[in-house]
Design an enzyme around this catalytic site. Structure first.
Site, PDB file in Angstrom:
ATOM      1  N   HIS A  78      11.728 -13.400  -2.697  1.00  0.00           N
ATOM      2  CA  HIS A  78      11.182 -14.792  -2.132  1.00  0.00           C
ATOM      3  C   HIS A  78      12.389 -15.811  -2.529  1.00  0.00           C
ATOM      4  CE1 HIS A  78       6.725 -13.387  -2.268  1.00  0.00           C
ATOM      5  NE2 HIS A  78       6.967 -13.497  -1.077  1.00  0.00           N
ATOM      6  N   SER A  83       4.896  -8.929  -3.138  1.00  0.00           N
ATOM      7  CA  SER A  83       4.110  -9.255  -4.172  1.00  0.00           C
ATOM      8  C   SER A  83       2.926  -8.123  -4.611  1.00  0.00           C
ATOM      9  CB  SER A  83       3.147 -10.513  -3.726  1.00  0.00           C
ATOM     10  OG  SER A  83       4.368 -11.543  -3.242  1.00  0.00           O
ATOM     11  N   LYS A 127      -6.329 -12.795   3.483  1.00  0.00           N
ATOM     12  CA  LYS A 127      -6.029 -12.386   2.184  1.00  0.00           C
ATOM     13  C   LYS A 127      -6.874 -12.797   1.017  1.00  0.00           C
ATOM     14  CE  LYS A 127      -1.087 -11.687   3.017  1.00  0.00           C
ATOM     15  NZ  LYS A 127       0.286 -12.032   2.733  1.00  0.00           N
ATOM     16  N   ARG A 184      12.100  -7.810   5.595  1.00  0.00           N
ATOM     17  CA  ARG A 184      12.391  -6.616   4.787  1.00  0.00           C
ATOM     18  C   ARG A 184      12.737  -5.275   5.925  1.00  0.00           C
ATOM     19  NH1 ARG A 184       7.313  -7.158   1.065  1.00  0.00           N
ATOM     20  NH2 ARG A 184       6.539  -7.496   3.255  1.00  0.00           N
TER      21      ARG A 184
END
Length: 175
Positions: free
Chosen positions: A17, A133, A41, A95
């Protein structure tokens, strides 16, 4: 002045990040790192904690980058926040191809809701392609060292929150 937003859940912020945020600050005059609340989430850290962890983590960036960055949070849609803050760009780190599919869909929806809003994709540094994360929390929960994945300023907070020591006598075979 071009204002960009780096949105995310940042639960917790990783070195990946920080890399995207730093590179964004090299491109745009102002970068708002925005902690968004994603109802899909269940975060480990509260919104307030994530904002504070981000602020501490950003202290590791060079001063010229930090001077262009602010941290905020929002419970609503990214485009509504962007309109309110005169931001015209969202910066998203990618990613892998799977990231692109989700982020591309989000970019199209955001463009529909706010036609003047653009999404810029920055590919992550190869050092962080595998990093998320979620992975950090899974590794830390097992008591493993995650210092190479997260800023030093938040290491103790992460370990304190997610590390779950096993009871005595518990072995890997009993999983």
């Amino acid at each position: 002045m071009t204002i960009a937003i780096c949105p995310g859940s940042f639960d917790p912020v990783t070195k990946g990040h920080l890399d995207i945020i730093k590179r964004s600050a090299e491109i745009f005059e102002k970068v708002i790192v925005l902690v968004l609340i994603n109802p899909a989430k269940t975060p480990t850290f509260t919104v307030e904690e994530r904002v504070e962890l981000l602020r501490r983590a950003l202290a590791e960036l060079p001063q010229e980058s930090r001077a262009k960055i602010e941290v905020d949070s929002s419970p609503g849609l990214l485009v509504d926040y962007a309109k309110e803050h005169c931001a015209r760009v969202a910066v998203k780190g990618l990613r892998a191809v799977t990231d692109f599919e989700y982020e591309f869909q989000q970019a199209l929806i955001n463009k529909k809701l706010y036609p003047e809003f653009e999404t810029v994709f920055i590919t992550c540094n190869s050092h962080y392609m595998y990093l998320s994360s979620t992975m950090v929390k899974q590794i830390a929960a097992e008591g493993r060292d995650v210092r190479e994945f997260i800023p030093a300023a938040i290491y103790e907070d992460v370990m304190h929150r997610v590390y779950r020591p096993r009871p005595c006598g518990f072995s890997q075979e009993q999983k």
